[in-house]
Design a protein around this motif. Structure first.
Motif, PDB file in Angstrom:
ATOM      1  N   VAL A   9       0.844  -1.199   0.000  1.00 35.13           N
ATOM      2  CA  VAL A   9       0.000   0.000   0.000  1.00 35.13           C
ATOM      3  C   VAL A   9       0.881   1.251   0.000  1.00 35.13           C
ATOM      4  CG1 VAL A   9      -1.640   1.342   1.381  1.00 35.13           C
ATOM      5  CG2 VAL A   9      -2.002  -1.110   1.060  1.00 35.13           C
ATOM      6  N   ALA A  10       1.931   1.276   0.817  1.00 31.51           N
ATOM      7  CA  ALA A  10       2.835   2.430   0.873  1.00 31.51           C
ATOM      8  C   ALA A  10       3.516   2.638  -0.473  1.00 31.51           C
ATOM      9  CB  ALA A  10       3.872   2.237   1.976  1.00 31.51           C
ATOM     10  N   VAL A  13       0.985   4.147  -2.877  1.00 39.02           N
ATOM     11  CA  VAL A  13       0.746   5.563  -2.574  1.00 39.02           C
ATOM     12  C   VAL A  13       1.897   6.414  -3.108  1.00 39.02           C
ATOM     13  CG1 VAL A  13       0.605   7.250  -0.686  1.00 39.02           C
ATOM     14  CG2 VAL A  13      -0.760   5.162  -0.592  1.00 39.02           C
ATOM     15  N   LEU A  17       1.669   9.193  -6.044  1.00 35.60           N
ATOM     16  CA  LEU A  17       2.127  10.558  -5.770  1.00 35.60           C
ATOM     17  C   LEU A  17       3.173  11.008  -6.787  1.00 35.60           C
ATOM     18  CD1 LEU A  17       1.991  12.990  -3.869  1.00 35.60           C
ATOM     19  CD2 LEU A  17       3.781  11.915  -2.499  1.00 35.60           C
TER      20      LEU A  17
END
Length: 199
Positions: A9-10, A13, A17
């Motif tokens: 998930v990180a 993200v 971004l």
């Protein structure tokens, strides 16, 4: 949530971004490409989305008037007929500006054919060829901006600051430069707002 899931998930993200920041950075280049294609196709509806015509008209008026003022200053000690020609040109700034604040004018500006401040000057129309322009000038008394260049101009583009993007055109090492100036209009939208005939 497991450690592996949190890592995935990180990573997603961070990837999203980075992609968003890349798109924001590339947005003026995308706008330049779109407005140039629309102007070349004389797609007025699309050109209107990418050009702030009141701001462009004000910029052109100021730049062409300054160009003519410099021309008069240079010619003050010279030929009186040249001074009269420059004064006639100054009287025709309005029609010249109006002719360049159009899709044809935007296409000329973005293709390396800026206004030169000549009396009766107008940008090449869609489908004009250099020979047709040259043949048209003596008969009609109206000149096109200049003959279409044989080779595309050298072009550099980049951010002047966070909200200003500048495209600079030059045909050769000794030739004059000029710039088309875009301003941010939202997060990823840009509009052509000005021309700098001094480069």
């Amino acid at each position: 949530m497991s450690r592996t899931t949190r890592s995935v998930v990180a990573a997603l993200v961070v990837l999203i971004l980075v992609a968003a920041l890349g798109f924001i950075y590339a947005s003026p280049y995308i706008a330049l490409d779109r407005v140039k294609r629309a102007a070349d196709a004389r797609d007025a509806q699309t050109v209107n989305q990418y050009v702030d015509f009141p701001a462009l008209r004000a910029s052109l008026k100021e730049q062409v008037a300054a160009l003519l003022t410099r021309r008069v200053d240079i010619q003050k000690s010279g030929n009186p007929l040249a001074i009269i020609g420059a004064m006639i040109g100054a009287a025709l700034v309005g029609p010249l500006v109006d002719s360049y604040a159009t899709p044809d004018g935007v296409a000329a500006i973005l293709n390396g054919i800026p206004p030169r401040g000549d009396p009766g000057e107008r940008p090449p129309q869609a489908g004009d060829s250099a020979s047709a322009s040259a043949a048209n000038a003596p008969a009609s008394g109206v000149t096109t901006a200049q003959q279409a260049p044989k080779a595309p101009p050298q072009t550099t583009a980049g951010y002047r600051n966070l909200n200003t993007f500048v495209v600079t055109y030059q045909h050769g090492a000794g030739d004059a430069r000029y710039s088309a100036i875009f301003r941010r209009d939202g997060l990823v939208s840009w509009k052509l707002v000005a021309v700098d005939l001094n480069g």
